[in-house]
Structure formats: C-alpha cells, structure tokens
Design a protein around this motif. Structure first.
Motif, PDB file in Angstrom:
ATOM      1  N   LEU A   1       0.829  -1.167   0.057  1.00 53.93           N
ATOM      2  CA  LEU A   1       0.020  -0.132   0.001  1.00 53.93           C
ATOM      3  C   LEU A   1       1.010   1.202  -0.021  1.00 53.93           C
ATOM      4  O   LEU A   1       0.518   2.231  -0.675  1.00 53.93           O
ATOM      5  CB  LEU A   1      -0.737  -0.214   1.235  1.00 53.93           C
ATOM      6  N   ALA A   2       1.730   1.273   0.738  1.00 58.03           N
ATOM      7  CA  ALA A   2       2.956   2.450   0.855  1.00 58.03           C
ATOM      8  C   ALA A   2       3.588   2.571  -0.588  1.00 58.03           C
ATOM      9  O   ALA A   2       3.642   3.773  -1.075  1.00 58.03           O
ATOM     10  CB  ALA A   2       4.112   2.296   1.942  1.00 58.03           C
ATOM     11  N   THR A   3       3.986   1.518  -1.375  1.00 56.31           N
ATOM     12  CA  THR A   3       4.246   1.652  -2.785  1.00 56.31           C
ATOM     13  C   THR A   3       3.408   2.189  -3.644  1.00 56.31           C
ATOM     14  O   THR A   3       3.458   3.048  -4.373  1.00 56.31           O
ATOM     15  CB  THR A   3       4.856   0.117  -3.033  1.00 56.31           C
ATOM     16  N   GLU A   4       2.004   1.744  -3.356  1.00 58.32           N
ATOM     17  CA  GLU A   4       1.030   2.261  -4.474  1.00 58.32           C
ATOM     18  C   GLU A   4       0.902   3.751  -3.932  1.00 58.32           C
ATOM     19  O   GLU A   4       0.525   4.547  -4.965  1.00 58.32           O
ATOM     20  CB  GLU A   4      -0.282   1.531  -4.354  1.00 58.32           C
ATOM     21  N   ALA A   5       0.710   3.933  -2.790  1.00 57.72           N
ATOM     22  CA  ALA A   5       0.556   5.364  -2.191  1.00 57.72           C
ATOM     23  C   ALA A   5       1.739   6.453  -2.924  1.00 57.72           C
ATOM     24  O   ALA A   5       1.311   7.469  -3.359  1.00 57.72           O
ATOM     25  CB  ALA A   5       0.475   5.625  -0.634  1.00 57.72           C
ATOM     26  N   LEU A   6       2.845   5.915  -2.770  1.00 57.05           N
ATOM     27  CA  LEU A   6       3.900   6.890  -3.399  1.00 57.05           C
ATOM     28  C   LEU A   6       3.837   6.771  -5.051  1.00 57.05           C
ATOM     29  O   LEU A   6       4.039   7.965  -5.583  1.00 57.05           O
ATOM     30  CB  LEU A   6       5.291   6.162  -2.951  1.00 57.05           C
ATOM     31  N   THR A   7       3.327   6.061  -5.437  1.00 56.63           N
ATOM     32  CA  THR A   7       3.149   5.795  -7.029  1.00 56.63           C
ATOM     33  C   THR A   7       2.050   6.977  -7.410  1.00 56.63           C
ATOM     34  O   THR A   7       2.152   7.841  -8.187  1.00 56.63           O
ATOM     35  CB  THR A   7       2.720   4.503  -7.734  1.00 56.63           C
ATOM     36  N   LEU A   8       0.782   6.778  -6.472  1.00 57.13           N
ATOM     37  CA  LEU A   8      -0.125   7.770  -6.713  1.00 57.13           C
ATOM     38  C   LEU A   8       0.173   9.163  -6.716  1.00 57.13           C
ATOM     39  O   LEU A   8      -0.122  10.205  -7.413  1.00 57.13           O
ATOM     40  CB  LEU A   8      -1.260   7.378  -5.967  1.00 57.13           C
ATOM     41  N   THR A   9       1.035   9.320  -5.599  1.00 58.97           N
ATOM     42  CA  THR A   9       1.390  10.686  -5.031  1.00 58.97           C
ATOM     43  C   THR A   9       2.377  11.145  -6.112  1.00 58.97           C
ATOM     44  O   THR A   9       2.135  12.512  -6.787  1.00 58.97           O
ATOM     45  CB  THR A   9       2.184  10.588  -3.909  1.00 58.97           C
ATOM     46  N   LEU A  10       3.098  10.534  -6.538  1.00 53.12           N
ATOM     47  CA  LEU A  10       4.158  10.868  -7.863  1.00 53.12           C
ATOM     48  C   LEU A  10       3.301  11.280  -8.970  1.00 53.12           C
ATOM     49  O   LEU A  10       3.559  12.312  -9.632  1.00 53.12           O
ATOM     50  CB  LEU A  10       5.101   9.873  -8.064  1.00 53.12           C
ATOM     51  N   ALA A  11       2.235  10.425  -9.287  1.00 53.37           N
ATOM     52  CA  ALA A  11       1.689  10.780 -10.376  1.00 53.37           C
ATOM     53  C   ALA A  11       0.607  11.904 -10.345  1.00 53.37           C
ATOM     54  O   ALA A  11       0.740  12.919 -11.382  1.00 53.37           O
ATOM     55  CB  ALA A  11       0.617   9.332 -10.854  1.00 53.37           C
ATOM     56  N   ASP A  12       0.228  12.237  -9.255  1.00 50.82           N
ATOM     57  CA  ASP A  12      -0.547  13.463  -9.084  1.00 50.82           C
ATOM     58  C   ASP A  12       0.159  14.546  -8.998  1.00 50.82           C
ATOM     59  O   ASP A  12      -0.069  15.752  -9.532  1.00 50.82           O
ATOM     60  CB  ASP A  12      -1.424  13.268  -7.558  1.00 50.82           C
ATOM     61  N   THR A  13       1.397  14.661  -8.332  1.00 50.23           N
ATOM     62  CA  THR A  13       2.300  15.652  -8.438  1.00 50.23           C
ATOM     63  C   THR A  13       2.891  16.024  -9.798  1.00 50.23           C
ATOM     64  O   THR A  13       3.032  17.094 -10.157  1.00 50.23           O
ATOM     65  CB  THR A  13       3.738  15.356  -7.739  1.00 50.23           C
ATOM     66  N   ARG A  14       2.805  14.956 -10.610  1.00 52.72           N
ATOM     67  CA  ARG A  14       3.221  15.269 -12.123  1.00 52.72           C
ATOM     68  C   ARG A  14       2.395  15.863 -12.812  1.00 52.72           C
ATOM     69  O   ARG A  14       2.381  16.941 -13.651  1.00 52.72           O
ATOM     70  CB  ARG A  14       3.752  13.974 -12.921  1.00 52.72           C
TER      71      ARG A  14
END
Length: 417
Positions: free
Chosen positions: A154-167
């Motif tokens: 979940l933490a890995t997915e949360a980081l992925t989503l956060t990076l995508a939203d940041t981009r």
C-alpha cells in the motif's frame, strides 16, 4: 513564469521517481514462507512445545518412580569380638545378619503415587495450554507479517499515486492553471510518502524476522504466499469446551488436595520390620532375629507441613475460581470482538470500493480542470486511509479468532496441531 521557478519541482519529482525505481528494483522477495497450516503442523519443533513435552516426560517418569517400593536394607553386625578376657579374638563373637525394610503402612505408597499422577496430569494440561498459546502466537506473527507485507504494498502504491498526481500538478503549474505552491506541496507529499514506504519496509522486515525465528526456519522468510487475513473464522455453535487455563487450574487443585493426604500420612509412625540370623561362635549355634522399629511422635507430628498443604489447596482453589470467571469473561469478549470485526471487514471493504471510485473520478476531474488539486489530494488521502482501515479490520478479526481459539484449546482457523 520563469523557467528557474519551474525546475526545482520537476527536479524533486524526478528524484522521487528515481528513488522509487531503485527501491522497486532491489532484491526480489522470492522466498515465500510456508503456509500457515504447514507451520502449525511443525509447531512440535519449536522450543516452547519441546520444553512442555520434556516436562511432561519428566512428570510421567516420576509416576513410575513413585510406584517403586523402597529398597530393603542389608545389615551385618558383630558383637563381643576382639576384646579382652573371654572376649579376646573372635571365638566368643556374636554375628548378626539382618534384612530390614519400610512397611509403608497407612497407604504411604498409594498416596505418593496419587500425587505423582496428579502432577503428571497437571503437566499434560500445561502442555495442551502451551500448544494452544504457541498456535495463537504463530497465527499472530503470521498475520502481522502478512499485514506488514500488505502495508508495504500500500505504501508503494501510495507513493506511485502521489508521484503521478504531483506530475499532473506540475503540468498545470507550467500551463499557469495552478500556482507554484501546488508543485511544492507535491514535493513535500512525495517525500512523506517515501518516508512512509521506508518505514513500511522496516516493519515488514521485522515482522518476517519474528515469524522466521518463532517458526524455527533455517531460511529467512521474505514474503507470504498463503493468506491468513482473508480467512473467515468458522463460528462454532456447539457448547464451548473448557478453557485450557481452567483445566490447568483444576489439575493443580487436585494435586494440592492429594498433597494434604500425603502430609497427613507422614505424621503417622514409619514402621520398619527386620528379620535376620545370629551366629554364636562360642556355642557354635545360630538363631533367628526379628523385630519392629517405630519412631515416637513426641516432637515432630508434621503439623506445619499439613497446614502448609491445606493453605496451598486454598490458594489453588482460589486460582481455579478466578480462572473460570476470567475464561468466561474472555470468551464473551472474544466472541463479541470477532462478530464486530467481521462486520467491520464488510464495512471497510465497501469503503475501499467507494474511495477507489471517488479517487478515479477526482483524478479525471482534476485532469480536466474541473476539480482542484486540493480535492484530488483529499480523495487520495481518503483512499489510502480506507485501504489501511480495511487491513486493520482484517488484522483485528485474526486477533479475535486467536483469542477465542486459545480459550477453546485449538489452533486458530481450524488448523490441525
């Protein structure tokens, strides 16, 4: 907007993406742990079970020893020899050869055997209690390891989503549709998500180490292949068995009661009988000898030990009453927690579905410019919280099943010990 103000957010996001790539390209977690049922079947190899088995063997050996009768005593005695006058030399000596033994009257041997049997029964009950506790600890460590593995995902997915939203936010910043603050906030969120990922990885490594050590496995575990969190406990409608802790307390009370009988018997005289042959050298004759020896109970009547045994019995009886009340209360609480956890799992699963749909729509709206980045960030946080809540609910259900199984004296989730 000058390009010098746009580069730091882009550079931060790029670093975060690179860090994620490094983390995900590390050593593969390719050694799954044996399944929960397989680990339960191997519990006999753990130190806890081995110790309990050794103590039971020792108690059974004491029962065998208690049945053994005392050894007879062989005595040789010479009188009137090597003296002076008529007793010079050995010609007028009297030599006696006797065999004596303890008669074990008043039921000494039977009382001794009863106490040894009661202590062996107590050791057997304790072994069953230890087995139930060991199965519960194994289930808890297994579930915690699985939960830690899922939290890492979940933490890995949360980081992925956060990076995508940041981009996506940076793209809007470049287009002038969002202020630079949104890019900086994205950088902060990416760093926090990375820290949570590192923490989740540390927790996962620690949980796998605990499970590996308790299961006495040679190869360290690095992943969970079979799930325990998704298992549904079977509600048993039959009459609940007596809790192992109560059975141990009952056995201890019985052993304490039998020790009273032993101490009372010890207060009675210990009669010894003897028989032998006496040789008279002067007359060149022999004769039989026999006798009884009885201690006089003038000073020691074993009253202190009797009173101590009676006090031990009262203490054991109090422990039994307390164990019964505590087991009944714990059983009611465990059943209530298990039912509540089952409802909570269903509710959190529905919440996850709703949060996933809300985040999907929020992201579509944010990309179309109809929803602000704040709303997107809020829906992403709600999704992460919903998934963690669903995981917590499953872990709570496992813990409730462990508590109930320990009271029933069985392995959690019906695994065979």
């Amino acid at each position: 907007m000058p390009s010098s103000f746009r580069r730091p957010p882009r550079f931060a996001v790029g670093c975060a993406v690179a860090a994620l790539a490094v983390a995900l390209s590390g050593p593969a977690w390719a050694d799954p742990a044996p399944g929960y049922d397989a680990l339960v079947a191997r519990l006999s190899d753990t130190p806890l079970i081995s110790e309990a088995g050794a103590l039971l063997d020792a108690a059974e050996a004491r029962v065998r020893q208690a049945r053994v009768r005392p050894n007879p005593v062989l005595g040789l005695e010479a009188e009137n020899a090597f003296g002076s006058g008529p007793f010079e030399g050995y010609n007028n000596a009297e030599t006696s050869l006797t065999l004596s033994t303890d008669l074990e009257l008043w039921g000494r041997r039977g009382a001794r055997v009863d106490v040894a049997r009661a202590e062996a029964d107590t050791a057997s009950r304790r072994a069953n209690l230890v087995a139930a506790d060991a199965a519960g600890r194994l289930a808890l460590y297994y579930a915690e390891a699985e939960a830690a593995d899922r939290r890492f995902g979940l933490a890995t997915e949360a980081l992925t989503l956060t990076l995508a939203d940041t981009r996506a936010a940076l793209a809007l910043v470049e287009e002038g549709r969002e202020p630079l603050l949104r890019g900086i906030e994205g950088q902060t969120e990416a760093a926090a998500a990375r820290a949570r990922l590192d923490e989740a990885q540390a927790e996962r490594d620690a949980a796998f180490a605990r499970l590996t050590g308790f299961a006495m496995l040679v190869v360290p575990m690095t992943s969970i292949d079979q799930t325990l969190l998704d298992r549904t406990p079977a509600f048993v409608a039959t009459e609940a068995p007596v809790a192992p802790a109560v059975l141990v307390a009952q056995a201890e009370r019985e052993a304490a009661d039998r020790r009273i009988a032993v101490e009372r018997i010890r207060a009675r005289p210990d009669v010894r009988a003897s028989v032998g042959v006496r040789r008279f050298e002067a007359e060149d004759a022999t004769a039989l000898t026999f006798g009884l020896s009885v201690p006089l109970p003038l000073f020691d009547r074993n009253r202190g030990n009797v009173e101590a045994a009676q006090a031990d019995f009262r203490a054991a009886d109090a422990r039994l009453r307390g164990a019964r009340q505590e087991a009944e209360a714990d059983r009611v609480a465990a059943r209530a927690r298990l039912g509540s956890a089952a409802s909570r799992v269903s509710a959190t699963d529905s919440g996850v579905s709703s949060a996933e749909e809300a985040y999907r729509l929020s992201r579509i709206g944010a990309e179309a410019g109809r929803i602000s980045q704040l709303e997107l960030r809020s829906s992403r946080a709600a999704l992460i919280a919903a998934r963690n809540a669903a995981l917590d609910a499953r872990l709570a259900r496992v813990r409730a099943e462990i508590d109930l199984a320990r009271l029933d004296g069985r392995a959690p989730f019906g695994a065979a010990q």
